[in-house]
Design an enzyme around this catalytic site. Structure first.
Site, PDB file in Angstrom:
ATOM      1  N   TRP A  34       0.793  -1.675   0.374  1.00 29.39           N
ATOM      2  CA  TRP A  34       0.059  -0.209   0.027  1.00 29.39           C
ATOM      3  C   TRP A  34       0.916   1.279  -0.372  1.00 29.39           C
ATOM      4  O   TRP A  34       0.368   2.663  -0.560  1.00 29.39           O
ATOM      5  CB  TRP A  34      -1.449  -0.122   0.877  1.00 29.39           C
ATOM      6  N   LYS A  50      -9.671  -1.865   6.808  1.00 27.40           N
ATOM      7  CA  LYS A  50     -10.839  -3.293   6.556  1.00 27.40           C
ATOM      8  C   LYS A  50     -11.313  -3.413   7.545  1.00 27.40           C
ATOM      9  O   LYS A  50     -10.954  -3.510   8.870  1.00 27.40           O
ATOM     10  CB  LYS A  50      -9.279  -4.025   5.934  1.00 27.40           C
TER      11      LYS A  50
HETATM   12  C1  LIG Z   1      -2.720  -7.444   4.869  1.00 34.13           C
HETATM   13  S1  LIG Z   1      -0.888  -7.005   5.396  1.00 34.13           S
HETATM   14  C2  LIG Z   1      -0.960  -5.981   5.318  1.00 34.13           C
HETATM   15  C3  LIG Z   1      -0.745  -5.576   4.134  1.00 34.13           C
HETATM   16  C4  LIG Z   1      -0.287  -4.332   3.185  1.00 34.13           C
HETATM   17  N1  LIG Z   1      -1.167  -3.457   3.277  1.00 34.13           N
HETATM   18  C5  LIG Z   1       0.371  -4.457   1.986  1.00 34.13           C
HETATM   19  O1  LIG Z   1      -0.106  -3.996   0.956  1.00 34.13           O
HETATM   20  O2  LIG Z   1       1.142  -5.058   1.432  1.00 34.13           O
HETATM   21  C6  LIG Z   1      -1.523  -7.131   8.061  1.00 34.13           C
HETATM   22  C7  LIG Z   1      -0.434  -6.450   8.190  1.00 34.13           C
HETATM   23  O3  LIG Z   1      -1.538  -5.907   9.635  1.00 34.13           O
HETATM   24  C8  LIG Z   1      -0.265  -6.065  10.844  1.00 34.13           C
HETATM   25  N2  LIG Z   1      -0.288  -6.034  12.330  1.00 34.13           N
HETATM   26  C9  LIG Z   1      -1.149  -7.504  12.628  1.00 34.13           C
HETATM   27  N3  LIG Z   1      -1.211  -6.046  13.635  1.00 34.13           N
HETATM   28  C10 LIG Z   1      -0.528  -5.232  14.091  1.00 34.13           C
HETATM   29  C11 LIG Z   1      -0.467  -4.310  14.614  1.00 34.13           C
HETATM   30  N4  LIG Z   1      -1.427  -4.945  16.355  1.00 34.13           N
HETATM   31  N5  LIG Z   1       0.260  -3.755  14.729  1.00 34.13           N
HETATM   32  C12 LIG Z   1       0.734  -3.536  13.929  1.00 34.13           C
HETATM   33  N6  LIG Z   1       0.727  -4.299  12.453  1.00 34.13           N
HETATM   34  C13 LIG Z   1      -0.539  -4.995  12.861  1.00 34.13           C
HETATM   35  C14 LIG Z   1       0.606  -7.834  10.270  1.00 34.13           C
HETATM   36  O4  LIG Z   1       1.896  -7.495  10.954  1.00 34.13           O
HETATM   37  C15 LIG Z   1       0.719  -7.323   8.931  1.00 34.13           C
HETATM   38  O5  LIG Z   1       1.757  -7.034   7.839  1.00 34.13           O
END
Ligand SMILES: C[S@@+](CC[C@H](N)C(=O)[O-])C[C@H]1O[C@@H](n2cnc3c(N)ncnc32)[C@H](O)[C@@H]1O
Length: 851
Positions: A58, A157
């Site tokens: 993103w 999301k």
């Molecule tokens: C689907 S991925 C995001 C992908 C991103 N939007 C992209 O386009 O590359 C979801 C992300 O949320 C992060 N995540 C989950 N819980 C989190 C938290 N409490 N704080 C920060 N990041 C978190 C995970 O590490 C993961 O990398």
């Protein structure tokens, strides 16, 4: 056991491959691309915060679509590989540390967009996972609320679970517009959905309960203050006291309330309504609740105020009805007293002592006044109605005469009225003007205006509104009774038209009609017939034709009965001749013939009657344009100058071109027209064949070369070959539409071609559907239908001589239909047994049938 096939989420789909091809770090980049394509939030943003950004897909998209040198910050639990011009932080977005880190990074800045694609580690159980997802979203919202600028966007999301609706509700409290969408790149089997919140409200204070999952998801605290409530409302501007009004408490009477022009405004000013009329206090609409409400208006709510307004309406209706009844009684009294005046007066004087108290007199006075009031009211209504009808009629006329457009009246504009003589159309005003007394004249004009004015003075408006409370039937009733009363009183009633005429009679002498009545009517008639709709009718030509016919009939020699029958034929021939180009100059045949008409006989009386009739039919035009035979004198017909230009044939055009080039040629041509063939002799006794022959040969050749005539003939051909204007216009319109459509299709196709996030095959499919929808390139295929041989099956080889598409059809249906028809023909389907379908058909080559 072989290798397990990848299913569902783990399947590598087109977006996965596309991301690999285009260099994006994750397939979810396409989700953001698609969201941005729909809502366009990246292009305008100068600062962006991406929560849960790893691996950075993103962020890549943001840095690509946002303006150069924008501030982009990405946060994630895991480190994000560096991206040019992007700041990345490794933090947990649910923690205070992350908040502080962001504060440090942003300083006093606010961001325009906050993104959240967070997905917590899941796998415990569905409910737990859903909750942790919703919680993460809530935390993202909390950060967004802290760092978003007013009007900013939050794109997040959300997983569809039981917490989805509460989340949406919370978003709605902070943003103007909240829309949920699922981009194409998001898998259908995934429960994720993207919520785009736009127009951040940026409240000064935010209740922390909003971000507490206990409150937010379990029992959404409806009583929690909404953001709107938390936004401080601006104090209304102090307006001060009205002049001379030193108290804040205002008491009004019921009568004043009933008379008030604007009751809502009245109630906003009033503190108390007192009862000054016993009749109204005891009225059944005046309930205890109403009385209570009247005591303190300021404390009333919306419902009570509406109650008071309804009550007012009822009382007004009641009063209007009362007035009507009183007027009725008065009328009855009057009729009673007028009929039995003599007798009753005597009897009463004998029986009872005279009851002439002051009260009675007052009552009578009141009733009289009421009746007068009603009379005025009805007259006023009538006047208004008349004026309205008059205006409508005028407007209609103006539209018909193309002076105005329907619904738009230029003439309605009265700005120029001060310069109009019509404003002083009263003799009185005129005389004042002529004496130089402008004040008096103005007053006279004003008086006149007031008669027709739609607006009423305050008092009048009240009267009018009283009348408006009455039913239309009541009004009619009152009107009729008024008329009767007027008649009894011996009032001289005159109709509106007469009144108008009288007014006109003593009107402004300066307003003089420029035309006489007849002329006026003629000009109106010609104006009417000058409309487009009549343009196709050659009225002049018709009139001329009639005149000529009349003249010809008139000029026929008496006694020659055989000619009478041929008159019509001759007339037609003459007309045909006239249409020709080489019409001989010199005295017309009519003039020649008219010589004979001087010798009248008995037989001509029929003809004369016919002529008179025709002249009458042609509306006097015959007399103006045709030849008149007045005793011994013969009036030479004068060609009307307003006659339409004749359409010349090639010979005439060639002749005309010569005249146009040289004056001398024109003169020569005119001089040359006086020749021995020009003056016809009396050809009454000449046989018909000779007449025909004469027509051909007793003419001088026209001085034009055959080449010139040929050239004009060619030009005519070219003109005739052209399509008529309307067809050409329709074709041009069609072509323009087609071009426009093509242009649009081209644009759409270009957009599809330039899209990066779809595969080539999909592009092709989309292009195909675009062109198909537009109907471009869709040509009707020529199909050859072949009737199959019995038992040939569906697979038939292409018969010799059949080209292009061919389709094999069953011959039975055709035969059945034929059979049905045959049955019908035989009479009501009673045709014997007859084999259904008859004998087998010859199928195959011989039955090729093109469509
Ligand atoms: C689907 S991925 C995001 C992908 C991103 N939007 C992209 O386009 O590359 C979801 C992300 O949320 C992060 N995540 C989950 N819980 C989190 C938290 N409490 N704080 C920060 N990041 C978190 C995970 O590490 C993961 O990398």
């Amino acid at each position: 056991m072989g290798k397990k096939l990848k299913v569902g989420k783990t399947r590598k789909d087109k977006f996965y491959h596309l991301a690999k091809e285009t260099g994006y770090r994750s397939r979810s980049s396409f989700k953001l691309i698609q969201l941005n394509r729909k809502y366009q939030f990246l292009q305008k943003a100068r600062a962006l915060l991406d929560l849960c950004a790893a691996p950075g897909g993103w962020l890549q998209v943001a840095s690509k679509f946002m303006p150069v040198s924008s501030l982009i910050i990405g946060v994630d639990l895991v480190p994000i590989k560096a991206i040019p011009n992007v700041v990345s932080l490794q933090e947990d977005i649910t923690t205070e540390k992350c908040r502080q880190a962001l504060r440090k990074e942003l300083q006093t800045w606010k961001v325009d967009v906050v993104l959240n694609d967070g997905a917590p580690n899941v796998g415990a159980n569905w409910e737990h996972d859903a909750f942790s997802q919703a919680h993460l979203t809530l935390m993202a919202l909390k950060l967004a609320c802290e760092f978003l600028a007013k009007g900013g966007s939050f794109i997040t999301k959300v997983f569809r679970s039981k917490d989805y609706q509460p989340l949406l509700w919370i978003f709605q409290q902070f943003f103007k517009k909240v829309q949920a969408t699922k981009p194409q790149a998001s898998r259908n089997e995934s429960a994720e959905i993207f919520v785009v919140c736009q127009g951040y409200l940026a409240p000064n204070k935010i209740d922390n309960k909003f971000f507490d999952p206990k409150h937010a998801f379990k029992e959404v605290d409806v009583q929690a203050k909404t953001v709107k409530e938390l936004i401080p409302v601006k104090k209304p501007k102090a307006e001060g006291y009205a002049d001379g009004d030193l108290t804040l408490y205002h008491t009004f009477s019921v009568t004043e309330f009933l008379k008030a022009e604007n009751p809502v405004d009245f109630l906003s000013k009033a503190s108390e309504i007192t009862f000054d009329n016993a009749g109204l206090t005891s009225h059944r609409a005046t309930t205890n609740e109403i009385k209570e409400c009247c005591r303190d208006i300021k404390v009333l709510g919306r419902k009570e105020l509406r109650l008071l307004l309804n009550w007012r309406g009822k009382l007004r209706k009641f009063l209007a009805k009362k007035l009507k009844d009183e007027a009725k009684e008065l009328e009855q009294d009057m009729s009673f007293s007028s009929s039995d005046e003599g007798e009753n007066a005597e009897k009463e004087s004998k029986k009872e002592p005279k009851k002439s108290t002051e009260e009675d007199e007052e009552d009578a006075e009141m009733e009289k006044k009421l009746a007068e009031l009603k009379e005025e009211e009805v007259a006023e209504l009538r006047r208004k109605k008349r004026k309205l009808l008059k205006e409508r009629r005028k407007q209609r006329e103006r539209v018909e005469l193309k002076m105005d457009l329907p619904g738009v009246s230029i003439a309605d504009n009265n700005d120029s009225s001060m310069f109009s003589l019509h404003t002083i159309n009263k003799a009185k005003a005129l005389s004042e003007f002529s004496r130089g007394d402008m004040k008096a004249a103005d007053a006279a004009v004003d008086e006149e205006d007031r008669d027709d004015d739609v607006y009423l003075s305050d008092g009048d408006s009240d009267k009018m509104s009283l009348a408006s409370d009455l039913d239309p039937d009541d009004l009619e009733d009152i009107e009729q009774r008024q008329k009767q009363m007027d008649a009894k009183k011996g009032k001289k009633k005159v109709s509106f038209n007469v009144e108008e005429e009288e007014e006109e009679g003593q009107g402004n002498e300066l307003l003089v009609d420029l035309e006489g009545k007849e002329e006026k009517r003629d000009s109106e008639t010609s104006l009417w017939f000058s409309k487009d709709i009549f343009s196709e009718l050659d009225l002049d030509a018709d009139a001329d034709r009639e005149i000529r016919q009349a003249q010809r009939l008139q000029s026929r020699p008496s006694g020659d009965k055989s000619r009478k029958r041929k008159a019509v034929e001759e007339e037609a021939a003459a007309e045909r001749e006239e249409a020709g180009p080489s019409r001989e100059a010199g005295p017309s045949r009519e003039a020649e013939g008219s010589e004979g008409s001087s010798s009248d006989s008995d037989d001509s009386s029929d003809d004369e009657r016919e002529i008179a009739h025709m002249k009458k039919a042609s509306g006097g035009l015959a007399g103006a344009a045709g030849a008149e035979d007045d005793g011994d004198f013969q009036v030479v017909p004068v060609e009307s100058t307003s006659k339409r230009a004749r359409i010349l044939d090639p010979e005439g055009l060639a002749l005309g071109s010569q005249i146009a080039t040289s004056k001398k040629k024109e003169r020569d041509l005119i001089n040359g027209s006086f020749h021995r063939f020009a003056n016809s002799e009396d050809m009454c006794d000449i046989p018909e064949w000779l007449l025909e022959d004469e027509k051909k040969h007793r003419r001088r050749p026209v001085p034009v070369t055959p080449e010139m005539v040929e050239e004009y003939k060619q030009r005519w051909k070219e003109i005739n070959a052209r399509p008529i204007k309307r067809v050409a216009e329709a074709k041009a319109r069609k072509k323009r539409r087609m071009l426009k459509k093509m242009e649009q299709v081209k644009k759409k196709a270009e957009a599809v071609v330039n899209t990066v996030d779809i595969s080539e095959r999909e592009k092709m499919a989309q292009l195909k559907s675009i062109y198909k929808k537009a109907g471009v390139g869709k040509e009707k295929r020529e199909v050859t239908y072949l009737v199959a041989k019995k038992g040939a099956g569906r697979k038939v080889r292409r018969p010799a001589g059949v080209k292009g598409f061919f389709r094999v059809v069953d011959g039975r249906m055709k035969k059945d239909m034929r059979g049905e028809k045959r049955k019908e023909r035989r009479g009501g389907g009673k045709g014997g047994k007859g084999k259904k379908g008859g004998k087998g058909t010859k199928a195959g080559k011989g039955h090729a049938n093109k469509k």
